[in-house]
Design an enzyme around this catalytic site. Structure first.
Site, PDB file in Angstrom:
ATOM      1  N   SER A 188       0.791  -1.230   0.000  1.00  0.00           N
ATOM      2  CA  SER A 188       0.000   0.000   0.000  1.00  0.00           C
ATOM      3  C   SER A 188       0.825   1.282   0.000  1.00  0.00           C
ATOM      4  CB  SER A 188      -0.952  -0.002   1.186  1.00  0.00           C
ATOM      5  OG  SER A 188      -0.219  -0.078   2.382  1.00  0.00           O
ATOM      6  N   HIS A 216      -5.650  -4.702  -0.377  1.00  0.00           N
ATOM      7  CA  HIS A 216      -5.785  -3.638  -1.385  1.00  0.00           C
ATOM      8  C   HIS A 216      -6.050  -4.181  -2.784  1.00  0.00           C
ATOM      9  CE1 HIS A 216      -4.813   0.019   0.918  1.00  0.00           C
ATOM     10  NE2 HIS A 216      -4.078  -0.788   1.673  1.00  0.00           N
ATOM     11  N   LYS A 246     -12.027  -1.898   2.895  1.00  0.00           N
ATOM     12  CA  LYS A 246     -11.450  -1.062   1.833  1.00  0.00           C
ATOM     13  C   LYS A 246     -12.416  -1.013   0.647  1.00  0.00           C
ATOM     14  CE  LYS A 246      -6.902  -1.131   3.717  1.00  0.00           C
ATOM     15  NZ  LYS A 246      -6.028  -2.141   4.307  1.00  0.00           N
TER      16      LYS A 246
HETATM   17  C1  LIG Z   1      -5.564  -2.345   5.653  1.00  0.00           C
HETATM   18  C2  LIG Z   1      -4.874  -3.642   5.760  1.00  0.00           C
HETATM   19  C3  LIG Z   1      -5.230  -4.529   6.774  1.00  0.00           C
HETATM   20  C4  LIG Z   1      -6.207  -4.179   7.856  1.00  0.00           C
HETATM   21  O1  LIG Z   1      -7.524  -4.279   7.440  1.00  0.00           O
HETATM   22  P1  LIG Z   1      -8.686  -3.744   8.410  1.00  0.00           P
HETATM   23  O2  LIG Z   1      -9.895  -4.425   7.892  1.00  0.00           O
HETATM   24  O3  LIG Z   1      -8.718  -2.266   8.264  1.00  0.00           O
HETATM   25  O4  LIG Z   1      -8.342  -4.163   9.786  1.00  0.00           O
HETATM   26  C5  LIG Z   1      -4.608  -5.769   6.791  1.00  0.00           C
HETATM   27  N1  LIG Z   1      -3.687  -6.095   5.870  1.00  0.00           N
HETATM   28  C6  LIG Z   1      -3.307  -5.254   4.892  1.00  0.00           C
HETATM   29  C7  LIG Z   1      -2.300  -5.678   3.892  1.00  0.00           C
HETATM   30  C8  LIG Z   1      -3.893  -3.989   4.809  1.00  0.00           C
HETATM   31  O5  LIG Z   1      -3.526  -3.147   3.853  1.00  0.00           O
END
Ligand SMILES: *Cc1c(COP(=O)(O)O)cnc(C)c1O
Length: 399
Positions: A188, A216, A246
């Site tokens: 990310s 992502h 997301k």
């Molecule tokens: C955003 C993210 C998470 C966390 O996800 P949430 O549902 O916000 O807890 C976990 N792993 C990766 C790779 C992320 O980018």
């Protein structure tokens, strides 16, 4: 005697002095293409709302209906009395959508890694047995924390490098009981993508378990079905971690993959045993998101059209967009102070985009991260580009 709170006061002062203190802004509106932030209406390039579902009428309607039918909370952990028919329906639909045998719904993506990794690998001191995790150097914090929590030995391989993975597997696997390869799907900070086919091939050849965190990539890559679909590896990964916070626009995490693995994690993962189930409203909204994605790829297509346009126009202006292959477009600035100044000036001009610096990204590569979404119109993107050009010239980032 010193005050027991002095330590924390000193640390907070140190954070402020080293530009590491996070100033947390308050949103006064839903997450969408435009938002009211600290009282000001701004164009939003900060949220992970890739498909614009966070404020989507269908998802909101389904959440409201579910609250009327099921209440606001399940009032129990999944394994006692918290599994509602909504949860099992979601798990069935999600597995079908991803082309895997089974899925488990948990409270968040972060939680999914704390649930899955310590269930799959660990350490039994008394028996003198330990497992080994092969982890990409730039993996997400939730993978790192899940790996540490497991007690397994953690061996890092170089970022997106299957040769490095193979070298560390050959060197370390023989000393341990079993191995697990784990990687982010999309990273990310740069928007680059793991070479999943090659990492899979190396891991499979050495009998190492395979796990990808597609936070992502879900709703973004593979026509919305995620990175595994993008690489045509349907059903081959042992574990696919997903987040519903997301592209799906809601809240929750998913552990998907082979039936035997998901069943085992369901029985053993501590967040599933000791933390309550996701709420009915959230679960119903997530189910609606899956339905939307199954029915049409329109939002995914719009996201990618916006991404291609914004990225190429940024490059035409002279900005360095790094190595992105996804809707995450970093604008590399260099020094942290300048990136922060850039972000502050953007905000004054009505554009909300975050500055990221060391230690989140390597020194000297501080950046503004632009998150594209399907919620942005052509007009929005043009407005954003105009402001980036103005601020970029003013601060000498572009000619
Ligand atoms: C955003 C993210 C998470 C966390 O996800 P949430 O549902 O916000 O807890 C976990 N792993 C990766 C790779 C992320 O980018």
């Amino acid at each position: 005697m010193t005050d027991k709170l002095d330590f924390f006061r000193d640390e907070l002062r140190r954070l402020r002095d080293t530009e590491s203190y996070i100033n947390i802004r308050t949103m006064n509106s839903p997450a969408d293409g435009w938002m009211v932030v600290d009282g000001q209406r701004v164009l939003n390039f900060c949220t992970n709302n890739y498909l614009g579902l966070a404020n989507h009428p269908l998802l909101k309607k389904r959440a409201q209906e579910a609250i009327d039918k099921w209440g606001v909370g399940p009032a129990a952990v999944r394994t006692i009395a918290g599994t509602q028919a909504l949860h099992t329906e979601f798990e069935r639909r999600m597995a079908e959508f991803k082309g895997v045998e089974a899925s488990l719904l948990v409270q968040s993506g972060f939680c999914a890694n704390q649930a899955a990794i310590p269930a799959l690998v660990g350490r039994n001191k008394a028996a003198g047995e330990q497992d080994v995790i092969f982890s990409d150097r730039l993996n997400h914090a939730s993978i790192i924390d899940g790996a540490r929590l497991s007690g397994a030995k953690i061996i890092v391989f170089e970022h997106r490098d299957p040769d490095s993975l193979e070298a560390v597997i050959k060197e370390h696997l023989p000393k341990y009981r079993r191995g697990l390869m784990v990687t982010d799907g999309v990273f990310s900070m740069d928007g680059d993508v793991a070479p999943l086919d090659k990492l899979y091939e190396v891991s499979a050849r050495h009998g190492v378990l395979t796990m990808v965190d597609d936070a992502h990539g879900e709703g973004v890559l593979g026509n919305g079905k995620g990175i595994v679909a993008h690489f045509g590896l349907h059903g081959q990964f042992d574990v696919e971690i997903g987040t519903l916070s997301k592209a799906f626009g809601v809240m929750g995490g998913v552990i998907a993959g082979k039936q035997v693995i998901v069943e085992y994690i369901r029985q053993r993962a501590r967040p599933n045993l000791f933390s309550s189930a996701l709420t009915p409203g959230d679960t119903a909204a997530c189910l609606a998101a899956v339905e939307l994605l199954e029915r049409s790829e329109e939002l995914v297509d719009r996201l990618w059209e916006n991404t291609t346009y914004l990225k190429s126009e940024m490059e035409k202006l002279g900005f360095d967009t790094g190595r992105t292959e996804t809707p995450i477009v970093p604008i590399i600035i260099g020094e942290v102070a300048k990136a922060k100044e850039f972000s502050r000036r953007l905000f004054e001009e009505g554009v909300f985009a975050m500055a990221l610096g060391f230690p989140t990204v390597p020194r000297g590569t501080a950046r503004i991260r632009v998150m594209n979404t399907a919620a942005h119109t052509q007009e929005d993107l043009d407005k954003g580009l105009e402001v980036f050009a103005k601020v970029g010239r003013e601060l000498g980032v572009i000619p």
